[in-house]
Every structure is written in C-alpha cells, then in structure tokens.
Write a protein that holds these residues in place. Structure first.
Motif, PDB file in Angstrom:
ATOM      1  N   ARG A 184      -3.526  -6.611 -10.537  1.00 31.41           N
ATOM      2  CA  ARG A 184      -3.196  -5.212 -10.883  1.00 31.41           C
ATOM      3  C   ARG A 184      -2.837  -5.137 -12.361  1.00 31.41           C
TER       4      ARG A 184
ATOM      5  N   ARG B 262      -7.683   7.215   7.742  1.00 29.88           N
ATOM      6  CA  ARG B 262      -7.984   6.010   6.962  1.00 29.88           C
ATOM      7  C   ARG B 262      -7.820   4.718   7.772  1.00 29.88           C
TER       8      ARG B 262
ATOM      9  N   ALA C   6      -1.388  -1.306   2.583  1.00 29.93           N
ATOM     10  CA  ALA C   6      -0.499  -0.832   1.510  1.00 29.93           C
ATOM     11  C   ALA C   6      -1.132   0.341   0.765  1.00 29.93           C
ATOM     12  N   ASP C   7      -2.441   0.269   0.563  1.00 31.02           N
ATOM     13  CA  ASP C   7      -3.152   1.385  -0.086  1.00 31.02           C
ATOM     14  C   ASP C   7      -3.031   2.654   0.755  1.00 31.02           C
TER      15      ASP C   7
ATOM     16  N   VAL D   7      -2.613  -5.887   2.843  1.00 26.86           N
ATOM     17  CA  VAL D   7      -2.838  -5.463   1.439  1.00 26.86           C
ATOM     18  C   VAL D   7      -3.652  -4.172   1.367  1.00 26.86           C
ATOM     19  N   TYR D   8      -4.512  -3.961   2.364  1.00 25.40           N
ATOM     20  CA  TYR D   8      -5.270  -2.704   2.399  1.00 25.40           C
ATOM     21  C   TYR D   8      -4.429  -1.606   3.056  1.00 25.40           C
TER      22      TYR D   8
ATOM     23  N   ILE E 167      -7.620   2.071  -8.646  1.00 25.15           N
ATOM     24  CA  ILE E 167      -6.286   2.507  -8.218  1.00 25.15           C
ATOM     25  C   ILE E 167      -5.785   1.696  -7.015  1.00 25.15           C
ATOM     26  N   ASP E 168      -6.554   1.698  -5.962  1.00 32.83           N
ATOM     27  CA  ASP E 168      -6.122   0.997  -4.754  1.00 32.83           C
ATOM     28  C   ASP E 168      -6.275  -0.513  -4.907  1.00 32.83           C
ATOM     29  N   ASN E 169      -5.530  -1.247  -4.091  1.00 35.30           N
ATOM     30  CA  ASN E 169      -5.739  -2.700  -4.030  1.00 35.30           C
ATOM     31  C   ASN E 169      -7.205  -3.007  -3.743  1.00 35.30           C
TER      32      ASN E 169
ATOM     33  N   ARG F  16       0.175   5.939  -7.745  1.00 36.21           N
ATOM     34  CA  ARG F  16      -0.331   4.702  -7.127  1.00 36.21           C
ATOM     35  C   ARG F  16      -0.747   3.685  -8.178  1.00 36.21           C
TER      36      ARG F  16
ATOM     37  N   LYS G 192      -5.961  -5.433   7.050  1.00 34.85           N
ATOM     38  CA  LYS G 192      -4.957  -6.378   6.551  1.00 34.85           C
ATOM     39  C   LYS G 192      -3.882  -5.628   5.772  1.00 34.85           C
TER      40      LYS G 192
ATOM     41  N   LEU H 171      -2.972 -10.257  -5.969  1.00 34.12           N
ATOM     42  CA  LEU H 171      -3.053  -8.858  -6.411  1.00 34.12           C
ATOM     43  C   LEU H 171      -1.997  -8.507  -7.448  1.00 34.12           C
TER      44      LEU H 171
END
Lengths: 445, 412
Positions: free
Chosen positions: A80, B67, B136-137, B133-134, A90-92, B148, B131, A76
C-alpha cells in the motif's frame, strides 16, 4: 556496478524446474523491490526465465502468478505504501492485482540461451548434470560482453570444477536453495578457491533481502545438506536390506520409514524424503559425490534398481508427490513399494504387523509438528531420548542406532572440512530439512 | 422518541456463528449461503409464533451481500423461507454493522405505525466467502469511501487501532491493555456457555496471556492484537416484533416476550473524523435517547449487549453509557464489573469478540440475547436478572461510531 545495477538484467536457467521456478519467483520479487526505488524509476529491469520446454514455461507462468498473489496478500502493508502515489489503486484487491501484473511484467519466458548473453547475473537451476552446466556456462560466458556472474544452485558439484571447466575466471558461486525455495529459509553458499569475493557479497545481500539464512560450506561435493542426507539415506537403505531377512520388502520400507519419522521425530521418514527429492535426483547426486569421496562408497544399487524399473518419485508441477518407495493419495501415504512383488502393498495390510514388530513409541513422545513449536523442546527431547534408551523394543533400538549414525555423519562433515562448524551442520538440518533438532547433539552419546 | 403503543419482541433464534474457531469450519469446504442462513433463522422464529400466516411484514438487515455474495434484493428471500410469506411486504435495510438494529428499528416502526401487528426481522451476513484481506476492502464501505486510499490494509482494525493508540496515550498503555485483555477473556468465557458462539470450542487455558499480546504493526495494526478483534463470521439471527394484538394472534404468553420500552437512534457525518478518538460520542447520544425514551437510567439495567467489534470499543461503550468516567473504562473491566458475575454483565454470550460478528446479523443477535436473558431462556449462559433491575440494553453500531441504534427492553 552496484547491487541494483547488477539486477537490471538477470537470467534464470532451468526456470521451469522445481528449484528454478522458486528461484525465479524470489528473484522477480527482489527485482521489483529494486525497480520501485526512486533512483531506479527510469531504468529497465528484465528477468529471463529460460527453459527448454514451452509447456513447462506456461506452467511456470501460472505458478508464479499464484505465488505472487499469495505473497502480495501477505505484504499489503508494504505494498500500500509502494503504490501510495497511484490514486486509482484503492482496495487491497486493486493493489494485489497491480503488484502481480508489475512483477510478471519483468519476466520474459524464453527457450534460447542467447537471451542470457546480456545478463549480468545468471542463476542456474538446471538438472544436476555437470556436463550440461559446464556447457551452458561456457556458451554464455564466451558470447557475453558483460562478464556475467554465475550463481549455481548445484547441490553436489564442486564450484571449483565448474569454474575451471567453463573457464569462468572466478565468476561463479554456489548458492544452494532448498526445496521449495519460496518456503525454505536455508541457502548454502559455496565459494571455490578462485571465486571473486564480490560474488559472495552480492549473494549475502540477496539472501538477506529474501530474509533467508545463509550457511557457508566448503567446496566439497555434496556440501553440507546432501553430505548428510545422502549418507543418511544410504544408512536407511542398508537397514531396509537388513530387515528384509525378517519381513517383506514393503514391510521393511514401512518400518525404516516409521522409525526415521515417528521414533526419530522428523518431519518425514527417510523413504518419503527420498521420494520427495526424487529417486532420480538422489541417484545423480550420489554419482557426483562418489567421484570425489575416497574413503567410502556413495552409491546405492537399490536406487539403480528402482530407476531401472522406472519408479522415480519426485513431484508434479503442482507440487503433488509422485509415487516412489511409497504411494501417495492426496499427499498421504497409501501404500508401500514391494520390490519382490513389483507392486504397492496397501498400508493397512501391513501396518499392524510392522507396528507390533517395532513396538510402542517411547514415553514422552511428541509429534514433530508439536515439538518444533515448543519453546522448551530441548527438555522435552532430552526426556524422550532418555526414555528411548530405557525402552527395550526394535523401534527404539533402530532409532538410537540411526540417530548415532546421523550424528557421526555430521561430525565427519566437520572433520572432513565440508562444514566449517558443527553449528553450521545443525543449522542446515534445522532450516533446510526442518528437523526439530540438529544431528550433532547431546541427546545421543 | 416516545413509544405510542406497546411493542414486544419474542421468539428469537440464532444460527451458529460460523467461521474460524468453530470445529466444523473449514475454509475450503462448501458452506451454506445467505439464503440457507436466512431460512434457518426465519423458520426458527416462525415455529415459535404459529407459522408464516401470522406475519404481516418482514425486514432483513444486511450490510453488504452485494459484494460478499454478489447478491442484492435480499427481501426476496422471505418467501424462500416459507411459502406463507409470499406476497407479504418485505424490505431490506442497510447501515453497515448497524444493519441488524436498523432492521429492528424498522420493525418497531411498523408496529408503532400500526401497519403490522407482527413483523419478522432477520439479520444476516455471510463473510467467509472471501479471504480476510479482501473482506477488509468490503468492510471498508462502512467508512467513507474517500478515506479508503489512505487507510490501513485492514481498514476498520486500523480505525480502532488509532482510537486505541489515542486512548493509550491519554490514559496509559498498561492499564488499558489489561482492560482489553480482560474484555477478551470475558468474551471467550461467555462464548463457551453458548453453543452457537464462534468461540464455543475455544480451549485456550490462559486467555489473559494471549489477550495481553503486544500489538505488532508489522504483522497487523499498531495498537490492536488479533484477540482484540471480532471475527469473520457467517450467521443469521431472527426475532419477531409484535403489538399486544400480535402476541394474542400468535398465542404468546407475556412472560415469553420482552417489551421494547425505549429506543434511541443517532446518525453522525460519515465524512467527519471523530471529534475525540477516545470517545464514542454518537453511541453516548443514542444511549441517552434510549434511556430518555424508556424513562430509565443506567442503574436500572441488568445486562448490556454492546458493540464490541474491538475490545477498545467495548471499553469506550462502558464510558459512553456512563458506567465509568472517561478514561476509567478499562479499570471498570479489569475490576470485573462487566463480567457475568459483575455489577452489569456485558455481552453474556460472548458479544462480537466471542459470539461472533456476522455484521448485518449482529444487531438482531444482541436483541435475541437480551430476550433470552430476560425470559430465562439463556441456558448455560443465563445470568440472574434482579427484580429491581428488570431491564436490558443493546447498542448496535454501524461504521466508526456513525450509525447507532440503542434499545431498552423490559422483562414481563
């Protein structure tokens, strides 16, 4: 034509297979990286995933998608940056989804060989059948106007043979990935006497970009990897035959497998490895190699018998192991094949007897998983093998003889001019077979 | 803020902080959900206070179940905890990782406002549903959404990596790294004394060595290693906030309660960058307000629970409270002053780095730890509370030094 231009149109033959799917995935990711360079933004990039079965191609698409998600999650930081210009991502999660979509957009699953006629690069990962490979290469070469470069994943057929039979004019190179290509770092590269150097240069760049390790091999059937593995497997099967006079077939499978895994500190025992590769594949590779080797016989009647009774090993598309010499449940060993009974014998019925026959593991034994991570592994291994030499039991004796054989095979690969150097042999076993130590070592003299 | 009435906290309860590090954690196996965590923590409190009939109001602090768990309307889980809570007033509050202490603040205000004599407060978060990485969002929502896009893959580690980088530059890498590694070592050593801590099972022998790991921007962020970071956690904590009348109603002995003697709350502009990356300004304001509210100074405090979402935040909190000058926090830690044997033991059950950081639960967990320490209920993690220092302090932070609640507690 430079590296990037060559990758504008690529075909992977046998793309839905075990090796082809991995090569397709890696190629698709490399093509994406090329396609997003500013100088390539207006160019079209196309990757044909060619296989004979629509069903297998559907499975391939699912496999690639799943792998791309995993790959994207891991890179990532880079992605990014790649998508920095896209204000909507925007989000991963947004970026991962877009990457998967964009890479998959490069791939065209097809079933007709005509698709390959415009490709500059053809990766071949079809079954290990010389006639089939020659036929496909000839047909593409005759119909193509772009003088394609052929990169074959053959693990046994000499490249010079393919070049000559398909009349490729030196446009073929052996690029042998290990299974699974996504994970395994090793790529054996085999030039024939006629291979044009440009192919080697492109392969080197490609392998470097994939962050893999290139090991050159002479163009001799089986090359380094199978050159060692097939002889190692034949030795294991000869020990099985020998032990059968003292115990049942299933018990002999158990013992040889345990010696070659636990006593020898390898990631899996020899019969598990044969199953992993596939009994059918092993039989085919031996057949090819046997045609080129004069001073020994590379052939196993036992594998022939197993094939006759349809016990083949190999893997399902989801990567799960099919049953062969050993029966697996959720990836773990559950039972051992008994040829005389034509049935699997549960591990717990024979384990105690076999373990008693083999005896205790020598002092200082460290499991393979722990040793590969140990920075001082050479000292640990040295002490362990010294202890093995002092241990008076069947397991240790079998293991020492096996290790000696493995070393002899390695040395012979160098003297027979299959491998350029002993280091290359060791690198292949360390990186392609995940061994904790190379076969050519000073532990066993 | 002057407290117009005596306010107490009693009957704390922590679930296990579940996540990587715990032996029983397996990412692919089913685990309890939000409601189960709330139920465990809620019932844990109710058992100690004579049951649900003694409760007047309920507050739940949660950051972002909408979320992580696709769940809103969290107040509706109180009657699920105990039927006796049905039809009682309940609210959910949110202030990112500061949600837990915002829930405490809301509970304290209810008691001060005399709308409640007994308030049940729970903080909860279940984060292992996705996970990292998600996750983190999701956690990035604690910052300004418009940042962001430019932010790091791991948005908040990225923010505090920038802070650590500025701190290294201003005060030197080596001594700062040593302080951060010591912070990690203290966190794990304290967590090993607390059975509910996420690092309770940690067996690493040389904690300093791993804490000293040089950060690698290619695999994570530029200026933090993973040991500098709190973990991804599932968990809930609960506590009851009461007036004197509430204590009587529940039959609670004063010695089993702590008094809330001061509270400082401070909010900063979510859209503004920190004035100085090497300082936690808002934290300093909240702590100052809390001390003024309580009429105490830092020298009266026996133990602190601070918001060490990252080791560097722990060091900066030490400076924000005033235990060390600006730039001297890392040395304060390296010299052992914040360890459990030090001048001011910090985060005695591991804090966010060691106990865990189920975001919305953290503020409540801090209060529970202080309550345990001041009432002698901290088990193996118990520290000595000197007679001339009968106070504890908590600092709970939402976002990058944005939403702050600091509370001063007194032993009875």
């Amino acid at each position: 034509m430079n590296y990037d231009e060559k990758f504008e149109n690529v075909t992977v033959l046998g793309a839905a297979g075990k090796m082809g799917s991995g090569i397709l995935l890696l190629t698709s990711m490399e093509m994406f990286d090329i396609s997003v360079k500013p100088e390539n933004k207006d160019k079209q990039f196309t990757l044909y995933a060619l296989d004979i079965s629509q069903k297998a191609l559907s499975g391939l698409v699912k496999y690639v998608r799943g792998q791309l998600v995993k790959a994207a999650e891991k890179k990532l930081n880079v992605l990014r940056g790649v998508y920095a210009h896209r204000a909507d991502l925007i989000d991963n999660a947004d970026i991962i989804n877009e990457y998967v979509f964009d890479v998959m957009s490069l791939i065209r699953p097809v079933t007709t060989l005509e698709s390959a006629y415009e490709s500059h690069i053809v990766f071949e990962a079809a079954s290990e059948n010389p006639d089939l490979k020659v036929k496909m290469f000839s047909q593409i070469n005759q119909n193509s106007k772009v003088e394609p470069w052929f990169f074959t994943n053959t693990s046994s057929i000499p490249i010079g043979y393919l070049n000559k039979e398909a009349n490729l004019g030196g446009r073929v190179l052996g690029v042998h990935f290990y299974n699974p290509p996504v994970v395994q770092k090793l790529v054996e590269v085999i030039k024939s006497d006629e291979t044009k150097p440009e192919l080697g240069e492109l392969a080197t760049q490609f392998i470097k970009n994939l962050r893999k390790i290139e090991v050159p091999s002479y163009d001799f059937a089986g090359f380094i990897g199978n050159g060692h593995f097939m002889r190692d497997a034949l030795y294991g099967m000869s020990k099985l035959e020998q032990l059968k006079s003292e115990m049942s077939f299933a018990e002999a499978v158990y013992c040889v497998n345990k010696v070659s895994q636990d006593f020898m500190i390898r990631p899996m025992g020899i019969f598990q490895l044969i199953d992993y590769v596939g009994i059918d594949v092993c039989q085919f590779i031996m057949k090819v190699m046997d045609g080129y080797v004069n001073d020994e016989t590379i052939h196993s009647p036992l594998l022939d018998t197993m094939m006759e009774i349809n016990v083949k090993g190999g893997q399902n598309f989801d990567g799960s192991q099919k049953d062969g010499f050993i029966k697996y449940e959720k990836g773990r060993i559950a039972a051992y094949w008994d040829l005389d009974k034509k049935a699997y014998v549960p591990a717990d019925e024979i384990a105690a007897k076999c373990d008693a026959y083999l005896g205790e593991l020598p002092a200082g034994h460290t499991p393979w998983k722990a040793i590969v991570r140990n920075k001082a592994k050479n000292e640990v291994l040295s002490a362990y093998f010294n202890a093995m030499k002092e241990t008076d039991n069947n397991g240790s004796k079998l293991a020492l003889a096996y290790l000696k054989k493995s070393k002899d095979i390695g040395l012979k690969l160098v003297s027979d001019k299959v491998a350029y150097t002993p280091e290359d042999v060791n690198t292949v076993l360390l990186t392609g077979f995940f061994h904790a130590f190379g076969p050519i070592n000073d532990f066993i003299n | 803020m002057k407290l117009r009435r005596k306010v107490y906290m009693v009957a704390g309860y922590n679930t296990i902080s579940m996540g990587s590090g715990r032996k029983e954690f397996h990412p692919k196996k089913p685990r309890p959900g939000l409601e189960e965590y709330m139920k465990e923590a809620g019932q844990g409190v109710l058992k100690q206070i004579g049951g649900a009939q003694n409760v007047d109001e309920c507050v739940v602090g949660n950051f972002i179940a909408a979320r992580y768990n696709k769940q809103g309307n969290m107040a509706g889980f109180f009657p699920f905890i105990d039927e006796g809570l049905k039809y009682k007033p309940a609210i959910r509050v949110e202030g990112a990782c500061g949600s837990g202490a915002l829930a405490l603040a809301a509970g304290i205000r209810s008691v001060l406002a005399e709308t409640a004599e007994v308030t049940l407060v729970i903080g909860v978060e279940v984060q292992n549903s996705v996970k990292a990485v998600y996750g983190a969002d999701i956690l990035a929502a604690a910052g300004w959404a418009k940042e962001r896009k430019e932010g790091h893959v791991h948005f908040f580690p990225g923010k505090f990596s920038d802070r650590a980088g500025a701190y290294y530059e201003k005060f030197g890498y080596d001594k700062t790294r040593h302080g951060m590694a010591t912070w990690f070592k203290n966190a794990v050593e304290n967590a090993r004394l607390c059975p509910t801590a996420q690092e309770y099972h940690n067996t690493t022998e040389d904690l300093m060595a791993v804490g000293m790991t040089k950060p690698n921007g290619r695999s994570f962020v530029d200026n933090l290693n993973v040991f500098d970071c709190s973990k991804v956690s599932d968990g809930a904590s609960g506590i009851a906030i009461m007036s004197e009348e509430g204590l009587k109603r529940c039959g609670i002995d004063l010695k089993d309660a702590v008094e809330v003697v001061g509270m400082g709350q401070a909010e900063n502009d979510l859209t503004a960058a920190p004035a100085d990356l090497t300082k936690l300004d808002t934290t300093a304001v909240a702590v100052k307000k809390a001390f003024e509210s309580a009429g105490v100074t830092k020298d009266d405090i026996a133990t602190v629970e601070c918001h060490d979402c990252f080791s560097i935040a722990g060091i900066m909190a030490i400076e924000a409270i005033g235990y060390a000058e600006h730039g001297k926090g890392a040395e304060f830690v390296s010299e052992g002053h914040s360890s459990r044997q030090g001048k001011v033991p910090f985060n005695t059950t591991g804090g966010l780095c060691g106990w865990g950081h189920p975001t919305g639960a953290t503020g409540v967990h801090q209060a529970v730890t202080i309550w345990e320490q001041l009432t002698g209920k901290a088990g193996d993690a118990q520290i000595n509370i000197p007679a001339d220092k009968p106070y504890g302090l908590t600092i709970n932070m939402g976002g990058d030094d944005k939403t702050l609640v600091s509370i001063v507690y007194k032993k009875n």
